[in-house]
Design an enzyme around this catalytic site. Structure first.
Site, PDB file in Angstrom:
ATOM      1  N   CYS A   1      70.403  45.947  34.005  1.00 25.94           N
ATOM      2  CA  CYS A   1      71.511  44.990  34.010  1.00 25.94           C
ATOM      3  C   CYS A   1      72.070  44.771  35.406  1.00 25.94           C
ATOM      4  CB  CYS A   1      72.619  45.442  33.063  1.00 25.94           C
ATOM      5  SG  CYS A   1      73.526  46.905  33.609  1.00 25.94           S
TER       6      CYS A   1
ATOM      7  N   ASN B   1      72.697  47.309  44.283  1.00 25.21           N
ATOM      8  CA  ASN B   1      73.544  46.283  43.659  1.00 25.21           C
ATOM      9  C   ASN B   1      74.487  46.901  42.631  1.00 25.21           C
ATOM     10  OD1 ASN B   1      74.174  43.438  43.592  1.00 25.21           O
ATOM     11  ND2 ASN B   1      73.293  43.368  41.544  1.00 25.21           N
TER      12      ASN B   1
ATOM     13  N   PHE C   1      78.199  62.494  40.155  1.00 24.70           N
ATOM     14  CA  PHE C   1      78.316  61.141  40.707  1.00 24.70           C
ATOM     15  C   PHE C   1      77.533  60.167  39.824  1.00 24.70           C
ATOM     16  CE2 PHE C   1      77.698  57.470  43.173  1.00 24.70           C
ATOM     17  CZ  PHE C   1      78.478  57.499  44.312  1.00 24.70           C
TER      18      PHE C   1
ATOM     19  N   LEU D   1      75.851  48.854  59.224  1.00 23.62           N
ATOM     20  CA  LEU D   1      75.804  50.314  59.233  1.00 23.62           C
ATOM     21  C   LEU D   1      74.337  50.733  59.220  1.00 23.62           C
ATOM     22  CD1 LEU D   1      77.073  53.142  58.988  1.00 23.62           C
ATOM     23  CD2 LEU D   1      77.153  52.794  56.502  1.00 23.62           C
TER      24      LEU D   1
ATOM     25  N   GLU E   1      84.347  44.878  10.653  1.00 21.55           N
ATOM     26  CA  GLU E   1      84.672  44.608   9.250  1.00 21.55           C
ATOM     27  C   GLU E   1      85.403  43.277   9.105  1.00 21.55           C
ATOM     28  OE1 GLU E   1      87.145  46.579   5.513  1.00 21.55           O
ATOM     29  OE2 GLU E   1      86.556  47.841   7.207  1.00 21.55           O
TER      30      GLU E   1
ATOM     31  N   ARG F   1      96.662  54.230   3.884  1.00 20.45           N
ATOM     32  CA  ARG F   1      95.718  55.357   3.916  1.00 20.45           C
ATOM     33  C   ARG F   1      96.322  56.540   4.677  1.00 20.45           C
ATOM     34  NH1 ARG F   1      90.933  57.443   1.587  1.00 20.45           N
ATOM     35  NH2 ARG F   1      90.099  55.335   1.395  1.00 20.45           N
TER      36      ARG F   1
ATOM     37  N   GLU G   1      83.014  58.980   6.957  1.00 20.00           N
ATOM     38  CA  GLU G   1      84.314  59.151   7.604  1.00 20.00           C
ATOM     39  C   GLU G   1      84.876  60.569   7.577  1.00 20.00           C
ATOM     40  OE1 GLU G   1      86.784  55.134   7.052  1.00 20.00           O
ATOM     41  OE2 GLU G   1      85.867  55.820   5.189  1.00 20.00           O
TER      42      GLU G   1
END
Length: 1349
Positions: A78, A281, A357, A425, A821, A899, A1281
């Site tokens: 990416c 990059n 790092f 640099l 949902e 809930r 859950e």
């Protein structure tokens, strides 16, 4: 670079062995976009766009001519510009194996070890492991851990990934449970608890267990054979012209240069002083993607010899500015190995810092020079380089060469340096150290690995020879100012002083003066950051003292064991684990899959990149792309919208907003599809831009101008809402008379507890394709939603058509966790409106930052409570008031608050209880469903109360919890009688499994011997009610189609999002029809197959869809009975063919509605009834660094009641995945908003979910045996859950450790400690002689950087 005859504008590189030549390369195009759009290699995924999640990982291979060696690197596609790949080879997940040609060893092991759930992160994890093996065919587990630092997974909890790949490392062999007496160490099977650990063997009635008795077996898996790998393209070895030639690629907006010589580089920088010089990059890519930056000229110097060289001089190592961090680390390691320790102290500190790092992919691409020149105030290397006195070589075409020291004058302001625009640099000189010189580096981040620093430091001291008198001191800090700074006052003050306790005292006092932070300082955490600087100096003082005690023992006493632990860097610990489950009966048919650890049905497609997600679907003819225009104000009137500038961009088709819809069609429940007159929060959708492609649409969307008029100060926090009484409603649930009982209680306490929200961070962001069908107003929407029927309804209403004109389809989701949902419809509905108006297919996939800003997350809760109790810790009365930050719409907040009320007492029988919930309306994006749906917030408060009671009575919290447990026959505070309660069994088993008594005794002993490190232990139960609280949602349908060849196409109402629902449904159908699973296929979930589906949520999907599948299959089986009776030996395929010939229907629908579900009546307080309860318990042990707030989870033991497991591998995976998500909720993940309502923690760079190193060092999961549940399909229980809350055991173990630290300093043992237990909260709760030097941050009229919402 037309001045150079050797300049080329044709890109040449290889992908999976195939040559790619492209003379029309856009410099703005990333490798990821190129792979997915031009080459249609969609296995590589977009997860974040900033190199923080690893979903886009590929392998990059280069030929090093000097070493005559091919080197392989994992990189983030990416961020990698495709233009930078000239002369290189790329390998993607598709290139190493497929389901057609055969899986590679890394693919097979991950799939069979159950290490892929939703599968979206899987290709990146596969490629990280593959790259490691290409570089080292026999890696250690520590090296594996290093390669995974840049990969995230939100589903699995990481354990099965590590276990699956362990067999490819030097640690290959039986996995132990981590206990000293583990039976695996004696060559036997692990007999802990009620089953067996994966990989072990155990005799049963004289016969060796069958493979089905283990989660997976490595026997028969493909071995890794390095000789069979794809060869590096010979052409790239032969052709050295590809490296020597310079490159120039021109795009519509950007020109990319790759000079071949330093002369060319300096010439380009002279021509283009504002040009950006990029290495990997990794910084510029993020700025372009998320900060709307445009850099018209990019220069990539990776082939300039002077910038890529590494040289050794008599005084220093000299690194070219384009040397990658990986190459830097390798070179420094060589020096540390070859030279005396006293010469390489700076190098050792840099190596240690590089462990933390970023991720491996970033380190493989990022350059040391880029780290310096980006001038980030939180750079991990700059404080070290500054303290070391590194020298930088700068050069320009006309100004020649100069050298500057990287000191306090180098950075002139935020992201600014003394380097001139035309200068480049060239290299960085990092000096060797001397015998009397000591150097250390420090860093504290939110998450240990792959995280930017909160504060970091480089510290160096030089002593006069043979003395402890300070000759020179250098202290550099990051995270304390807009630049890296030096503590000049302290450095000056301590010169000439002896390295003793008085120096420490004066040094920390002066340092507190040198490094102030304003109340409103960006980044917040003002007091914590200041405290860290003192903690780092204290650690530095001890580290140096320890070294001096060895070189000058006559002058300096050695460190105590306690002090030695303070200065010991974090050590990698190879994780250990066990998974225990109940074996199937020996009498069960070998073809019956129920209870067996069947591999996830999509696992093999996911590990090869073949699994199709929404954005992987090839473009439709005439397809367009959309981007949202969202609000930048909260609580403001919209005065006007001007899209004229956006429409001027070539390729933009149209802008659509509220004026394109009638008021009725624009209304969606309590909010609008497009905000028309008012915006309630930042991130609200105002309009949508449709264009030819994603970049065009996104650029145009940023040009749409909206004029606002702020109405009032926005309500952001719960406290704001309470003050203004801003809530939709409040509800009270009660039993007994809490007020009266409180008045007569023997003891009472009251307090306040806050638990923060949480971002879902599903790996696949919202992605949708809207396809108008061209007649009758029909619309097809391919969606990442957990709720296809709700999407269908909302789209139909917005389009003004009947529901039967809209079809919603879902193949699979890359994670959901509740976030898809209802909130997914906020994205898909506007998209369908646009597609309907324009009449063309339109696609949209939100960027990670967009998704986080728009869709909301878990509700933050504030609980104010009063409790009465006996001297034995028995709760007699409790009164609780819950305030939920719901955001700007009601969404599912009523259900979430309800809930939390149902879950208020967790597993405890409180006879007199009144619990009230408030749904607070604020000006934040609407919060929504999230795994647990309000229950974790309610339970957390009850557990915090239990801790307070235990502390007040000086009892073990375990004892207080036990004395209040529910048992079979008790009645809950909402009026349900408890049946078949397995709570006490889970509790006893987990105490035995963890050896809790010994564990607690060892913790107490450790704490008595250590001041600066503390350990804690906690055991926590969970009792989770299973059912939708709205009774009509507890229904499901299924469709079974049997074809003449005997194959079965199964459809049901649930969506597959990694939780293994489709796999379980195939298992149910397989058992019911008595056919192999291989004959059954699930293609998708679609509203034209099963209508009126309930959302895949509330952990009930296996229960209700499983029963519907069961009924449908039983209908088929019943119809086949006469056929089978005539020829019982013919077999399934023959029976099906005969049934067809007899005109017997081979399709059937199934339907199920859970009986007896009833919601609580808040007016009459009439009782509620759930289907059943799930139970579990967990013990966790932690170790806390009291000086920094860092912590490690040493051990977690879990026992979970899942009934008779349908699939132990999936259920164990759900337990572990939920636990790790809970670990994030309770210890790590923290959403930060500005006082005006801006989400500050967007993307993985700022928002941290648990990583590979976050898992417990020892993790044991046991599924309770012999606990069938008659109220669900095949006696199973819900699992999605309930286990999440068990991670609260880690939180309360941390609290236990903090309590021990406070006790050492005479502080109160009863204290407020809110969730999450971040490093900041831990450190500031462990008050000591250093925090006393930090003055409280006080506002002088300015607002804080962030607020707790």
């Amino acid at each position: 670079m037309s001045h150079d005859a050797r300049c080329s504008n044709t890109l040449v590189f290889f992908v999976n062995g195939a040559k790619v030549e492209d003379a029309d390369v856009d410099p703005e195009c990333s490798l990821l976009v190129y792979l997915r759009t031009k080459l249609r290699l969609c296995g590589t995924k977009l997860g974040c766009g900033e190199g923080g999640c690893g979903a886009c990982t590929v392998m990059l291979s280069k030929y090093n001519r000097d070493e005559d060696k091919v080197k392989h690197y994992s990189v983030n596609a990416c961020l990698t510009p495709v233009a930078s790949l000239h002369g290189m080879a790329v390998t993607t997940v598709e290139g190493i194996g497929s389901t057609k040609t055969g899986l590679h060893a890394v693919q097979e092991r991950l799939a069979k070890a159950h290490g892929s759930q939703c599968g979206f992160c899987t290709p990146g994890i596969v490629m990280s492991m593959y790259t490691l093996l290409r570089n080292n065919p026999h890696p250690t587990m520590a090296q594996l851990d290093e390669y995974f630092t840049g990969n995230l997974c939100r589903c699995t909890g990481y354990r099965p990934i590590l276990d699956g790949y362990r067999s490819l490392t030097t640690s290959a062999g039986p996995t132990t449970c981590g206990k000293a007496n583990c039976c695996m160490l004696n060559g036997g099977g692990c007999g802990n608890m009620n089953g067996q650990v994966n990989g072990g063997t155990e005799e049963l009635d004289g016969e060796l267990d069958q493979p089905g008795h283990h989660l997976y077996q490595t026997n028969g898996m493909r071995p890794y054979d390095p000789s069979q790998e794809i060869i590096f393209p010979p052409e790239l070895k032969v052709r050295n012209d590809l490296e020597r030639e310079s490159l120039e690629f021109k795009g519509p907006r950007v020109v990319f240069h790759r000079p071949a010589t330093l002369e060319q580089l300096l010439h380009l920088k002279d021509l283009h002083p504002t040009a950006k010089i990029i290495g990997g990059n990794t910084e510029v890519g993020v700025e372009v993607q998320y900060k709307n930056q445009l850099y018209p000229v990019l220069i990539n110097p990776i082939n300039v010899a002077e910038l890529t060289s590494i040289e050794e001089t008599s005084t220093a190592m000299v690194f070219g500015a384009a040397v990658t961090l990986t190459a830097l680390e390798e070179a420094l390691r060589d020096q540390v190995t070859l030279k005396h320790e006293s010469r390489t102290r700076v190098f050792a500190a840099i190596i240690e810092m590089l462990r933390w790092f970023a991720g491996k992919q970033i380190r493989n691409a990022a350059a040391i020079g880029g780290n310096v020149m980006t001038a980030s105030p939180i750079s991990d290397l700059n404080p070290l380089l500054m303290a070391a006195g590194a020298i930088l070589t700068l050069r320009s075409k006309n100004g020649g060469e100069r050298q500057v020291t990287l000191d306090h004058t180098f950075f002139t302001g935020y992201r600014r340096t003394i380097v001139l625009p035309q200068e480049v640099l060239i290299n960085i000189n990092i000096p060797f150290t001397q015998q009397n010189e000591y150097f250390f580096g420090y860093k504290q981040a939110r998450r240990r690995e792959d995280d930017i620093a909160i504060v970091n430091a480089g510290c160096k001291v030089v002593f006069r020879p043979d003395s402890i008198e300070v000759l020179k001191l250098d202290l550099a800090f990051g995270g304390m100012a807009p630049t890296t700074v030096m503590a000049l006052g302290t450095m000056k003050e301590l010169v000439g002083r002896k390295w003793d306790a008085s120096l420490l005292e004066d040094g920390t006092s002066q340092l507190a003066c040198d490094l102030p932070l304003a109340f409103s300082a960006p980044g917040g955490m003002v007091e914590y950051r200041r405290a860290l600087t003192l903690s780092f100096f204290f650690k530095f003082y001890l580290s140096v003292r320890g070294q001096l005690s060895q070189s000058l023992p006559q002058l300096v006493a050695p460190l105590t064991q306690d002090e030695q632990l303070v200065v010991t860097p974090h050590q990698y610990t190879e994780p250990a684990s066990s998974q225990v489950f109940q074996r199937v009966s020996p009498e069960q048919s070998k073809t019956d899959p129920i209870g067996r650890p069947i591999v996830h049905t999509s696992a093999f497609k996911q590990v090869t990149g073949e699994a199709v997600y929404v954005d992987d679907i090839p473009p439709f003819a005439n397809e367009l792309y959309a981007a949202f225009v969202i609000s930048s104000h909260a609580n403001a009137k919209i005065l006007g919208i001007d899209e004229s500038e956006a429409l001027k961009i070539e390729g933009v088709e149209r802008f659509i907003c509220a004026r394109d819809l009638s008021e009725e069609r624009n209304q969606r429940n309590d909010h609008e599809v497009f905000a028309s007159k008012m915006v309630d929060c930042i991130g609200q959708i105002v309009g949508i831009v449709v264009a030819k492609d994603q970049p065009t649409a996104q650029r145009a969307a940023r040009l749409v101008r909206i004029d606002y008029e702020d109405v009032d100060t926005p309500i952001i926090t719960i406290q704001d809402a309470i003050e203004k009484k801003s809530w939709w409603n409040k509800w009270t649930m009660k039993t007994g008379d809490a007020e009266a009982a409180l008045k007569v209680a023997v003891n009472t306490l009251e307090g306040e507890t806050h638990i923060s929200g949480q971002e879902h961070f599903y790996m696949e962001t919202n992605a949708h394709i809207a396809i108008p069908k061209g007649e009758d107003g029909e619309m097809e929407i391919i969606s990442t939603t957990q709720n296809p029927s709700d999407t269908q309804v909302m789209v139909a209403k917005a389009l003004g058509v009947a529901y039967n004109k809209v079809v919603c389809r879902i193949k699979r989701l890359g994670g959901g966790f509740g976030g898809k949902e209802t909130r997914s419809a906020d994205v898909s509905v506007p998209l369908c409106v646009a597609a309907s108006i324009i009449g063309r297919p339109i696609r949209m996939m939100l960027d990670r930052h967009e998704d986080m800003v728009i869709t909301g997350g878990r509700h933050p809760f504030l609980c104010r409570w009063r409790v009465g109790f006996t001297d034995q810790g028995v709760i007699t009365a409790a009164d609780l008031h819950f305030y939920a930050n719901c955001g700007n719409t009601i969404d599912l907040s009523i259900g979430v608050v309800h809930r939390s009320l149902y879950s208020t007492s967790n597993a405890y029988n409180w006879p007199n209880l009144s619990t009230t919930g408030y749904a607070c309306k604020t000006n934040l994006p609407s919060n929504t469903a999230f795994r647990g749906f309000g229950a974790p917030q309610g339970m957390f408060c009850s557990e915090d109360i239990m801790e307070h009671v235990a502390q007040y009575l000086h009892l073990d919290p375990r004892v207080v919890r036990e004395r209040n447990f529910y048992k079979t026959g008790d009645t809950t505070h909402f009026g349900q009688v408890i049946e078949r309660c397995t709570l006490s069994r889970c509790w006893k088993d987990v105490l035995d499994q963890s050896d809790y008594s010994t564990l607690r005794a060892n913790v107490q002993k450790f704490n008595s011997e250590h001041t600066y490190r503390k350990r804690g232990v906690s055991v926590v139960p969970v009792m989770f009610s299973i059912a939708f609280t709205l009774p009509w949602l507890n229904q499901a349908g299924a469709l079974v189609l049997v074809y003449r060849d005997g194959s079965v196409l199964l459809s049901h109402g649930g969506t597959e999002m990694g939780q293994g629902l489709h796999t379980k449904m195939i298992q149910v159908a397989s058992r019911t029809l008595d056919i192999p699973t291989e004959l059954i296929h699930i293609s998708e979930t679609a509203t034209d197959k099963v209508p009126n589906t309930s959302p895949t949520a509330a952990s009930v999907s296996s229960d209700i869809n499983g029963m519907a599948v069961l009924e449908a299959c039983e209908k088929i089986k019943e119809r086949l009975k006469p056929v089978i009776a005539k020829d019982p030996k013919a077999g399934w395929k023959s029976w099906v063919e005969e049934a067809y010939l007899q005109s017997i229907s081979l399709s059937a629908t199934g339907y199920y509605c859970t009986p007896g579900i009833k919601a609580y009546n808040f007016e009459t307080h009439e009782s509620a009834k759930f289907n059943y309860f799930s139970y579990g318990a967990a013990v966790s042990e932690v170790e806390v660094d009291c000086l920094t707030g860092d912590h490690s989870v040493l051990q977690t033991d879990i026992v979970m009641d899942v009934g008779d497991s349908l699939n132990p591998a999936i259920d164990v995976g759900q337990v572990e995945g939920a636990f790790m998500q809970g670990l994030g909720l309770f210890t790590l993940e923290e959403l930060r908003y500005s006082p005006s309502g801006v989400l500050l923690t967007r993307g993985p760079g700022a928002y941290k979910i648990p990583g590979f190193q976050s898992i417990p060092q020892k993790l044991s999961v046991s599924l309770l045996r012999d606990a069938p549940n008659p109220r669900a399909v095949f006696s199973s229980k819900a699992v999605g859950e309930p286990p999440l809350f068990l991670a609260a055991s880690v939180f309360f173990a941390i609290r236990n450790a903090v309590e021990a630290a406070r006790k050492d300093h005479g502080l109160e043992n009863i204290f407020r400690f809110d969730s999450p237990a971040t490093a900041e909260h831990i450190r500031m709760a462990c008050q000591d002689f250093l925090t006393e030097k930090i003055e409280p941050a006080v506002s002088k009229g300015e607002k804080p950087w962030s607020v707790t919402v």
